[in-house]
Design an enzyme around this catalytic site. Sequence first.
Site, PDB file in Angstrom:
ATOM      1  N   LYS A  42       0.802  -1.232   0.000  1.00 44.85           N
ATOM      2  CA  LYS A  42       0.000   0.000   0.000  1.00 44.85           C
ATOM      3  C   LYS A  42       0.835   1.282   0.000  1.00 44.85           C
ATOM      4  CE  LYS A  42      -3.388  -1.147  -0.517  1.00 44.85           C
ATOM      5  NZ  LYS A  42      -3.679  -1.843  -1.814  1.00 44.85           N
ATOM      6  N   HIS A  93       7.270  -7.490  -2.302  1.00 41.42           N
ATOM      7  CA  HIS A  93       7.129  -6.895  -0.969  1.00 41.42           C
ATOM      8  C   HIS A  93       8.099  -7.578   0.000  1.00 41.42           C
ATOM      9  CE1 HIS A  93       3.641  -4.665  -2.173  1.00 41.42           C
ATOM     10  NE2 HIS A  93       2.797  -5.679  -2.183  1.00 41.42           N
ATOM     11  N   SER A 123      -4.492   2.717   4.541  1.00 38.10           N
ATOM     12  CA  SER A 123      -4.721   2.081   3.241  1.00 38.10           C
ATOM     13  C   SER A 123      -4.776   0.560   3.376  1.00 38.10           C
ATOM     14  CB  SER A 123      -3.601   2.510   2.278  1.00 38.10           C
ATOM     15  OG  SER A 123      -3.818   1.979   0.998  1.00 38.10           O
TER      16      SER A 123
HETATM   17  P1  A3P Z   1      -5.168   4.671  -0.600  1.00 38.69           P
HETATM   18  O1  A3P Z   1      -5.737   3.406  -0.058  1.00 38.69           O
HETATM   19  O2  A3P Z   1      -4.689   5.593   0.482  1.00 38.69           O
HETATM   20  O3  A3P Z   1      -6.072   5.372  -1.558  1.00 38.69           O
HETATM   21  P2  A3P Z   1      -0.258  -0.227  -3.655  1.00 38.69           P
HETATM   22  O4  A3P Z   1      -0.294  -0.008  -5.112  1.00 38.69           O
HETATM   23  O5  A3P Z   1       1.135  -0.334  -3.102  1.00 38.69           O
HETATM   24  O6  A3P Z   1      -1.152  -1.341  -3.232  1.00 38.69           O
HETATM   25  O7  A3P Z   1      -0.820   1.109  -2.969  1.00 38.69           O
HETATM   26  C1  A3P Z   1      -2.168   1.487  -3.059  1.00 38.69           C
HETATM   27  C2  A3P Z   1      -2.323   2.929  -2.630  1.00 38.69           C
HETATM   28  O8  A3P Z   1      -1.757   3.786  -3.659  1.00 38.69           O
HETATM   29  C3  A3P Z   1      -3.776   3.331  -2.495  1.00 38.69           C
HETATM   30  O9  A3P Z   1      -3.829   4.302  -1.438  1.00 38.69           O
HETATM   31  C4  A3P Z   1      -4.049   3.934  -3.853  1.00 38.69           C
HETATM   32  O10 A3P Z   1      -5.152   4.788  -3.910  1.00 38.69           O
HETATM   33  C5  A3P Z   1      -2.757   4.685  -4.094  1.00 38.69           C
HETATM   34  N1  A3P Z   1      -2.553   5.005  -5.535  1.00 38.69           N
HETATM   35  C6  A3P Z   1      -2.689   4.175  -6.589  1.00 38.69           C
HETATM   36  N2  A3P Z   1      -2.482   4.827  -7.749  1.00 38.69           N
HETATM   37  C7  A3P Z   1      -2.194   6.102  -7.420  1.00 38.69           C
HETATM   38  C8  A3P Z   1      -1.891   7.282  -8.188  1.00 38.69           C
HETATM   39  N3  A3P Z   1      -1.842   7.256  -9.517  1.00 38.69           N
HETATM   40  N4  A3P Z   1      -1.644   8.432  -7.506  1.00 38.69           N
HETATM   41  C9  A3P Z   1      -1.713   8.464  -6.163  1.00 38.69           C
HETATM   42  N5  A3P Z   1      -1.997   7.395  -5.384  1.00 38.69           N
HETATM   43  C10 A3P Z   1      -2.240   6.221  -6.000  1.00 38.69           C
END
Ligand code: A3P
Length: 283
Positions: A42, A93, A123
């Site tokens: 996340k 990860h 998140s």
């Molecule tokens: P939130 O749950 O706070 O919205 P991962 O890809 O490591 O699983 O992380 C997911 C997090 O990155 C989520 O956070 C998601 O919304 C955010 N995220 C994904 N794409 C994004 C983007 N283009 N810009 C900003 N945040 C992004």
Amino acid sequence: QSDLIHIFNGVPFTTKSSATLLRSLNNFQARDDDLLLVSYPKSGTHWLAEILRQLYNTKAPNKVSITSPIEFGDVGKLEELKSIAGRRIIPTHLSYDMIPSDFKDRKCKAIYIIRNPKDTAVSLFHYYKDNPNLPTIESWHAFYNMFLNGQVVCGSWFEHILGWEEHRNEMSTLFLYYEAMKKDLPKSVRKISSFLGINLSDNEISEICKKTSFGEMKTNVERENSDPNSTVCALTTNKKLIFRKGTVGDWKQYFTPKQNRLLDEEYKAKMDSSCLAKSIVYE
Ligand code: A3P
């Protein structure tokens, strides 16, 4: 904890990562041009992966593949990765000590994305709640305690960062920060491209930034416009779970003053001597 979780090397993994695969990781044969995309869950992994995909699409279409995470799957996984012809971008990860040693011997490149622990916790809380492949969570309060104690998938946020920081010079590692990317994405894209030795014009950079904005990525997933093979998280086939809010500071809606104080104390105790921590902002 639950049928969905097993502990390997002291770290909780979902059953999507078989113990046999985890045991065999060290036999993995790396290639000099492999690129590892490393994160604690996340932290913006999908965002970074999309930036890389767009970056290579601009400069070297069809020459690279973003694989599924190296730790997801069963025994056949290593063979599957072996069969990929072009350059491999491999998400993971894993903590530093579990990374196949061949990556280290070859000094492969890695990009590590860091997000502040409070937003990461919030998140991950939502991800647990909405994901049938993860144990049921009773409340934010219960989840907060699990996070603080490192009892969530991939273990402790602190240990993950500190492990990668300690060995930062053993591979060629670029550290990126979610909050800095939110603030000035073109600057981060420029950093990534120069780390990879790719020349981009200002126009190309602004195109990439447009295509990788939160709104754009979320809309593409909702329209099912995104490449189904490009998911970097095998914990769900529902990519809509990934694009929740994409903001900085959402933790303020969740943390009680006491939870905030406890995490700050833990952060101070664990991260005081960390150089990376100096660049982590929580607003
Ligand atoms: P939130 O749950 O706070 O919205 P991962 O890809 O490591 O699983 O992380 C997911 C997090 O990155 C989520 O956070 C998601 O919304 C955010 N995220 C994904 N794409 C994004 C983007 N283009 N810009 C900003 N945040 C992004």
